[in-house]
Write a protein that holds these residues in place. Structure first.
Motif, PDB file in Angstrom:
ATOM      1  N   ARG A  51       0.833  -1.225  -0.043  1.00  0.00           N
ATOM      2  CA  ARG A  51       0.036  -0.055  -0.085  1.00  0.00           C
ATOM      3  C   ARG A  51       0.782   1.377  -0.089  1.00  0.00           C
TER       4      ARG A  51
ATOM      5  N   LEU B 208      -1.209   3.102  -2.563  1.00  0.00           N
ATOM      6  CA  LEU B 208      -2.568   2.633  -2.855  1.00  0.00           C
ATOM      7  C   LEU B 208      -3.438   3.434  -1.519  1.00  0.00           C
TER       8      LEU B 208
ATOM      9  N   ALA C  36      -6.001  -1.899   0.746  1.00  0.00           N
ATOM     10  CA  ALA C  36      -5.499  -3.320   0.299  1.00  0.00           C
ATOM     11  C   ALA C  36      -5.993  -4.284   1.232  1.00  0.00           C
TER      12      ALA C  36
ATOM     13  N   PHE D  31      -6.216  -4.329  -4.292  1.00  0.00           N
ATOM     14  CA  PHE D  31      -5.579  -3.109  -4.268  1.00  0.00           C
ATOM     15  C   PHE D  31      -6.587  -2.058  -4.729  1.00  0.00           C
TER      16      PHE D  31
END
Length: 361
Positions: A59, A64, A67, A152
């Protein structure tokens, strides 16, 4: 074509070339990040490290917003292994394939979900508190079997476009699946080395190791430590009357009843033959007596179902001892519990006797 038109065309070509170069550099950087991640996945040495790598480091490394890791766990292997691990974020354990089929169907390929598409699926795949607008959902497949999925998510609706390629993600999911299977196999081997194959409780070797640690901790921190010795009554008669497979089944089911009666942090082991031993850290005499009686009554009331059908009844005797303030070794506690068990047998069986009092519970 006028000179100004030619100049404009050259400028446009230069912009296109610059855009291509930037895209190439971006792909190169992405490839480097994926390569570094793959190397770390291959090198992980524990399930804790693997989970943190996939859910925390990924992440951060890839920017991101969310996750998630889903792992199939129908037999409870992971549920037994993971709760004690200090993970920032834990995976979601599934007892059946239903949620995975909802995501991947029969195709079982990486899915990229952009804005306006499968929003209901996004809500299923991520924590309800997340504001994910686009996502990559990666199937984890080993030896043709779907063992889980890696998700994700991004708040940016343009991060994952359904028309984009999935080459990097496909490779990542394959490497992650290999790493997960490797860690599961390592955990199985580790558990096999410290678990009694018949009953599923710990074996004598593990108990001998762990008991010294519990003794040391109890002495150092001055908290109570209780020990139970449990023995199935007239076990030879069960073997002689119903056969050794029936005796094995009684042992297996008694082991299960003992485990279900304990807290996280308590320790149960098969000590030998039809004997089990239990350690109860931070448990006083009254609490230990309650545990022993609960186990004894559960065994007394249980119909032990036999492989060929029918049931067998069984009882057990329990000896209870508390770690004394002047104890110098764990062997003293174990001997006291063993003496109490002998007294329970001598007094008629199917009862709990505490060494500290010498009275029937």
């Amino acid at each position: 074509m006028t000179p100004s038109d030619a100049q404009a065309q050259i400028q446009d070509l230069r912009r296109q070339l610059q855009s291509l170069l930037e895209a190439a550099h971006a792909n190169e950087r992405k490839l480097d990040r994926f390569d570094a991640l793959e190397r770390r996945l291959v090198a992980v040495s524990s399930m804790e490290e693997l989970v943190n790598l996939l859910l925390v480091d990924c992440r951060a490394d890839f920017g991101l917003d969310a996750a998630e890791l889903w792992l199939l766990d129908p037999d409870g292997e992971l549920s037994r292994a993971l709760p004690s691990l200090p993970m920032v974020k834990a995976p979601q354990l599934l007892d059946n394939h239903g949620p995975l089929k909802d995501i991947f169907g029969a195709a079982r390929t990486t899915r990229l979900i952009g804005p306006g598409h499968d929003e209901a699926l996004l809500r299923k795949a991520f924590d309800p508190q997340a504001t994910v607008r686009s996502a990559a959902l990666l199937p984890l497949i080993r030896q043709g079997l779907l063992i889980g999925s890696l998700h994700f998510g991004a708040n940016d609706p343009e991060r994952y476009d359904a028309a984009s390629g999935t080459k990097f993600l496909d490779r990542l999911s394959a490497i992650a699946a290999i790493a997960i299977e490797s860690m599961l196999n390592r955990e199985r081997l580790r558990r096999a080395g410290m678990t009694d194959g018949l009953t599923g409780v710990h074996n004598r070797r593990y108990f001998d190791h762990r008991s010294l640690i519990e003794f040391s901790q109890a002495v150092r921190h001055r908290y109570p430590l209780a020990c139970l010795f449990l023995d199935i009554d007239h076990f030879k008669a069960i073997n002689d009357g119903h056969g050794h497979p029936a005796g094995d089944e009684v042992l297996r089911q008694v082991g299960g009843l003992i485990q279900r009666s304990l807290r996280t942090g308590d320790l149960a082991a098969r000590y030998g033959g039809e004997e089990f031993v239990v350690l109860l850290p931070r448990t006083d005499l009254a609490g230990a007596r309650e545990v022993a009686e609960r186990i004894r009554q559960m065994v007394q009331e249980a119909p032990f179902v036999m492989p060929e059908g029918g049931t067998v009844s069984a009882t057990l005797s329990a000896g209870l001892a508390m770690l004394s303030s002047d104890a110098t070794s764990f062997a003293e506690l174990l001997s006291a519990a063993d003496r109490a068990l002998y007294e329970a047998k001598r007094a008629g069986r199917n009862r709990t006797i505490a060494d500290t009092e010498g009275e029937t519970a």
